[in-house]
Structure formats: structure tokens, C-alpha cells
Design a protein around this motif. Sequence first.
Motif, mmCIF file in Angstrom:
data_model
loop_
_atom_site.group_PDB
_atom_site.id
_atom_site.type_symbol
_atom_site.label_atom_id
_atom_site.label_comp_id
_atom_site.label_asym_id
_atom_site.label_seq_id
_atom_site.Cartn_x
_atom_site.Cartn_y
_atom_site.Cartn_z
ATOM 1 N N GLY A 107 0.818 -1.207 0.000
ATOM 2 C CA GLY A 107 0.000 0.000 0.000
ATOM 3 C C GLY A 107 0.850 1.255 0.000
ATOM 4 N N HIS A 159 2.439 1.549 -3.558
ATOM 5 C CA HIS A 159 1.410 1.912 -4.527
ATOM 6 C C HIS A 159 1.028 3.381 -4.406
ATOM 7 C CE1 HIS A 159 -0.344 -2.407 -5.291
ATOM 8 N NE2 HIS A 159 0.739 -2.165 -5.984
ATOM 9 N N TYR A 162 -3.419 -2.779 4.191
ATOM 10 C CA TYR A 162 -3.156 -2.097 2.928
ATOM 11 C C TYR A 162 -3.576 -0.638 3.009
ATOM 12 C CZ TYR A 162 -3.176 -1.119 -2.080
ATOM 13 O OH TYR A 162 -2.946 -0.568 -3.317
ATOM 14 N N ARG A 163 -4.766 -0.370 3.563
ATOM 15 C CA ARG A 163 -5.243 1.014 3.687
ATOM 16 C C ARG A 163 -4.282 1.842 4.516
ATOM 17 N NH1 ARG A 163 -7.125 2.594 8.057
ATOM 18 N NH2 ARG A 163 -7.871 0.527 8.658
ATOM 19 N N VAL A 214 -1.291 2.660 2.396
ATOM 20 C CA VAL A 214 -1.587 3.668 1.372
ATOM 21 C C VAL A 214 -1.574 5.060 1.985
ATOM 22 C CG1 VAL A 214 -3.382 4.573 -0.147
ATOM 23 C CG2 VAL A 214 -2.880 2.127 -0.134
ATOM 24 N N TRP A 253 -7.454 7.025 1.608
ATOM 25 C CA TRP A 253 -7.958 5.724 1.141
ATOM 26 C C TRP A 253 -8.799 5.066 2.223
ATOM 27 C CZ3 TRP A 253 -7.622 4.426 -3.765
ATOM 28 C CH2 TRP A 253 -7.878 3.106 -4.153
ATOM 29 N N SER A 258 -10.653 -0.264 -2.142
ATOM 30 C CA SER A 258 -10.018 -1.407 -2.803
ATOM 31 C C SER A 258 -11.050 -2.255 -3.532
ATOM 32 C CB SER A 258 -9.264 -2.262 -1.774
ATOM 33 O OG SER A 258 -8.129 -1.569 -1.288
ATOM 34 N N PRO A 263 -4.362 -5.340 -2.620
ATOM 35 C CA PRO A 263 -3.128 -5.910 -2.059
ATOM 36 C C PRO A 263 -2.816 -7.320 -2.532
ATOM 37 C CG PRO A 263 -4.893 -6.130 -0.471
ATOM 38 C CD PRO A 263 -5.480 -5.390 -1.655
#
Length: 776
Positions: free
Chosen positions: A58, A61, A122-123, A126, A150, A155, A299
Motif C-alpha cells: 500500500g 502503490h 493495505y489502507r 496507502v 484511502w 479497494s 493488495p
Amino acid sequence: MTVLFLIAAGLLLRGSLPQYDGETALPELAAPVTIDRDALGSVTLTGLSRLDLAMAMGFVHAQERFFEMDLMRRQAAGELAELFGIDVLSHDRKIRLLRLRARASAILQQLPGEHLQLLDAYRAGVNHGLHALAVRPFPYVLTRTRPVPWRNEDSLLVILAMFLTLNEENFNRELALSSMRAMLPEPVYDFLTSPAGNWDAPLLGESMQLPPLPSDNDIDLRAVNAQKPADDFSRTEQSPGSNSFAVSGQLTGGAAIVANDMHLKLRVPNVWFRVRLIYPDASSGRSHDITGISLPGVPSIVIGSNRHIAWSFTNSHGDFSDWVRIRISDTDRAQYRNSDGWQPLQIFTETIRIRNAPDEQLTISETEWGPIIAQDHDGTPLALVWTALQPDAINLKLLELERITTAGDAAGIARQFGIPVQNFIAGDRNGNISWTLAGRIPGRFAGYDPQTPADWSLPGAGWRGWLDYDLYPLLHNPDSGRLWSANARAVSAEQLKLIGNGGYDLGARATQIRNRLFERDQFSIADVQAIQLDDRALLLTRWFELLQKTAESFDTRAEWLQPVQTALADWTGKASTDSAAYHLVRAFRYEVMDTLMNGFVAQIRRNDPEFQFPRLSQTEWAVWQLLEQQSLHLLPAPHQNWNELLQHCLQAVAARMNQDGRFIIQKWGAVNSAQIKHPFSRQFPDWIGRWLDMPSDPLPGDHNMPRVQSPNFGASQRSVIAPGQEELSYFDMPGGQSGHPLSPYYGSGHTNWAQGKPTPFLPGLVDRQMKLAPPN
């Protein structure tokens, strides 16, 4: 003043560069993660847990691609106008009717805890990655906007954006088919919409019975005055698709080889992001080592290998949406009819935020099947039922491929993936290969045609949940040792009833790939790559012969015929960049197709002036039936005979290629040169735009051959992978790895993709290294 502006702009651009070195603290990390980049910017993430790697993914990205991630979630949610204003309002109005953000939030509540943990990690990554930039990503500086943090449902919106990309075309296709069915005699409709043709190359099942030519009692095109210009059938041959094929160990002497090139609209940066994940297995202590491509915003690895298996996808083009004819009460317009009687419509209000304009309120009426968003040919309201709108259609089970070790097990789990339904091919290091369909398929009750709107208020109509996994088609270790998939019909007529026809490809690509696979008894990785780059124009061979014959049929040797003869003398049978003959024959093919099909469309436009043909995959087959049998009642007005029609088409092509009074047939490379652009390049002077965009390279290939290529559409990646032999495998992609124009990885690897030169699949030597660590 200009100099100061350029200096300020340069400083802002440099301030939004991703971090490539040093160490950054992430509070939620359990243990450090190392981020290595090679010379192309391919990222290797090494850590102690999959959750930590999801957070690191994350972070990376967001730093490299947050703006592109933002566009994808906004595309699916119908929130682009908040960034770009009224120019994109029509898109938001259309998409907001689906209420995909609300549905993504509802899906979150049903995901298993393991998937939610990954989304949480993942959030967090990010938003940390976004916050760690000294200056917000440069597109937000240019638009004078600020990125929105995010959220977990974003996602899922990115996955829904892929559903739209791969499925939305079929919504309008079925509406157009409904108009055709209502306005054409049944034999004419059956002829034009044939689900099969002579280019079929199915994996399973036999050839299908083909419809006959309509009789003169069904239609007489000589009596139809075609007022409106013909449809452009070249547009319907450019559709999201892909090639994938595999050979088993019996043909390689070891591991299977799996090839994949996924065809999408091309952009800068590329839609995919190269990444490798290395982390220990909690139970065995061995390391998981997964290399492939990710979709920024999610992810997971989309396609790639884990040292045991390699896997690939192509769009299935099955039918995964239906239109339901809604009966609204005459006495209460807020009620509709289902099998239990009259029911209240659900009413929702959505607020569309528009940059530099007042907000707009949108009222949406929904039924038990889906939102009412269209009308049938007779004005009846239509509700859309679509797999992506079902609460259990989306999940993160694709992640489970990271731990699968056999092709058979991979095919077994693929059917449970929460993705748009795809052809799935896997091969393993022991030489096994498998094909099936990945994703959830609706289970339909019999009694209605899923290709045209139907009344579901009757008992027993519509969907009955999901198709049982045991009914999915499956092919494991075929005797031939070969599998292929290129968006064409893959199964028999009976299985086709379960999957549906969402506008399969003609089959020319699939046939060419299949035939190449059967030309050899042994394969290397280089042999498989050669099939991917095959630009032979086998489909156009008979068109070349027809054009030759047509040119020779003119009574007089007009001056404009000389360039035709000169070009045809140079025919090589390939869509090569230096071929004027290919350009000419291709143009002639589409002119003939448009002219013949315009006779049929004129019949429909008597009642629907704006009608356009949908994707009719077997138009090539239908047109050749007309050309070979030359029935006079199927000769469109005002032509007196079939040779006159062909001469007219050749003259029309010549007129279009007339430049300043001269008939010049450009070489294919001049027409098919790359236009792979950054979203903002058109907003700047040409010299800046050229810096942001990829070079205008002449590109070989076209739609109906393995090397699919147009100026901005084609292979969004090319990979050939032998699991267990990843060091010998390769991967190419256009548009580069980074979204930042000052990054050393902007446009990285694009030249090799354009030239068809293989780049190693595994990341190379470490070029830059940084570390993410928990706070001390």
C-alpha cells in the motif's frame, strides 16, 4: 516570470517524488520490511508476514500511483466530477445509478476476517505512503485539488472498476440485441447473431450448427434505402480481452510453460505494477516467493508465479448480466410486480459533487433484481441484474494462489474468486496444466433468452443464485498437452447455455494460436514467446485475394489503380510496420463489412434512427456467406450486382486515402503508431506532452492475430513463465512502472515492450533500497 514559474513547478514536481532510499517508520508494522527496486523500478518486498507486506505494498502503490488508484475508485463510484468538473458529469450520472460505493461498503461486512485484516493493513500503508510525500502527487497540484484518504471499500471499488471495464460493454449489447430481435424477422436475427462460425477453436466440445442465409421471404435489401452511413465495424473488434496458452511438461521436458498477454486500453503509467513478495510460511518455515503484477488499489498479485505454479487470465466474454422488464403499477408508480405480487420500489438519493458547480441530486429506483436504469425498445423500464451487484460476488480469494502448489488445485480454487469471470490457465513445475473459469457465474432458470430483456415477474424466471462449482467447465492435462484461450467460444453448445454469450471474439486469434501450438512437438520459452508476437494476417488472406480480383475487374486502367497494384505486389501476409498492402487490404475489408451490414441496419433504423450494431462476433463469417453465395435479395441498394458493390468499396477506400489530390497508401506503421499517453499530456504544450507520453513508435500487429495492437490498445503485459524456472522466464509491459515523470522508472521497460524484446521476469540487481520499520 516564466522562468520563476518553471522553477516553482520543478520544485513542486520534485517534492512529490516517491521515496526510494532511507528508512521510514510505520506505526502499524509488526516487523521491518525491505523495499528493493531494480533498474526498471520492479519492487521486491521482503518481510516476516503477509500483513506487513500488504501494508508495504500500500505504501509503495500510494507513492508511485495514488492518482491512478484514485481515478479507478472514482470511475467505479461515479465521483470523477468532484475532480474534473462538469466535463465528466455524464459518466458520473450513469455510474452513480449503480450505487457501487454503497455496495462496496456492504460487501466489506461479509468478507472473512483474514481479508479484512489485509485491507486494513493495505489502507494504512496507502495513507502513510501518501502522507510521507513532501508534496501531494503532482496531478493534484495541476488540478488544484487534494487527495482524499484511502478507505477499505476503495479497494473493492478498484475491483468493481475492472468489472465495469470487462463487463459494461455487454449491457448495451443486450439492449441492441433486443431492438434487433423486435425489428428483424427471426431468420435474419439468427443469421446476424450466430454464436459460432468457421473460425471457432473451442477447447471443449464440437462445432456448432450454423444458421442458413435468410430467404427473400424474410428480407429483401434491394428495397431498403440506406440513408445513414454504415456502422464502423472496426470499433467492435477492439474489446477488452487477452491471449493465454500453456504447454505441459510432456512438450517441454520439465515444467509447464504459461503465456499471457492481457489486452486493455494502454496508458502512462501502465495499469499494472511489477512486484515480488518474499515472506516466510508460518507453518513450515519455508519462504513464499511470489512474482508478478499487482493492480494498484488492491493488495494482491493478479498474474504471476509462486515458484510452484504460474497462472494467467483472459476475459471470458460470457453473459453475466441480464435486463429485467419491469411492470410498474398504473395506479401507483412507486410499485412494481414480482412473482409474489406488487412490491414497493426502493428509492435512494445520491449526491454528485461537481467541481466549480453546485451539487446534483440523483434519485434511483431499485427492484429486488437491481436498479432501473434503462428502457427496452418499446419503452418498458429495465432493471439491471449483474454479478457485480450481488453482495457475495467480490472477495480476495485470489490471494490464495500465493500458497497453491499444483495446477489442479489452482483451478479448483479459481472458481471461488470474487473477480469478473475469466478464463483461467495454470501450469506447475511438475508439468501439469489446467483450464477453467474463475469467478462467480449466475445460475439461471430455463425459460428465457438471457441475451434479451425478459419478464421475471413470472414464477421460475431469472437467476437462482450461483452456478454450482461442479458444473464449471474444467480441462486438466489434456492429451494434447496444450491449452489456449483468446476470448473466443471455449465450450460446447450445452455448456454455453450455462455460461452465456456476452459477445465472444470471432476466434481468429484462438485459431492462430491453437494451430501454432500444434506445429511443434517440443517447446522452449522462446518458442512460446514467438507465438505471442505472431503478426501474420491469416484472416486477411482471402480478403487480399478478393481485393486483387476486384482491382482486376475494372474495365479501364484508371490512374488511381496503379498504387493499388503496387501495394498488392508487396503483400507479405503480415501486419508489419512497413506494409502498405496490409493497410489497404484491412481498409477494404472494413469497407465491405460496413457496406453489407448497412443494408441490415437500415431495416432497423426505420424504427430506431439512432440504432448501432452491438458487438456481433461472427460478422466476418456472415459477410463471407453473403459474398460467396451472392444472393440478389441480400445485395444492398443501390448496387446492381455484387462486383459493382466490391468496386464501389475499393473506390471508397481510395477516396479516403486521397491526400491533396493523390492516392497515397500509407504503410501500416504510419497508421498504427503508438499513442500511449499520460492523462494530462493534452493540457500542456506539445513539447511537455511529448515528454509525458511514450514515443510514437510504429507498432506491428492488429486485432485478429496473436499480436493484438492498435495505437492505444493491446497487450498491457506479456509474460512467458515456467514455474520453478523463473530465472529463464520473461515479462514486458508498456508505459512504465512509475507514475511520476521525474522518476527514473517513468516509462521503464517500454522500449522492450514496443520492440518485442524479452525482459527478465524476476527483478534484477538492486538499484535502490529503503526500509519500512515499526517505531522504536
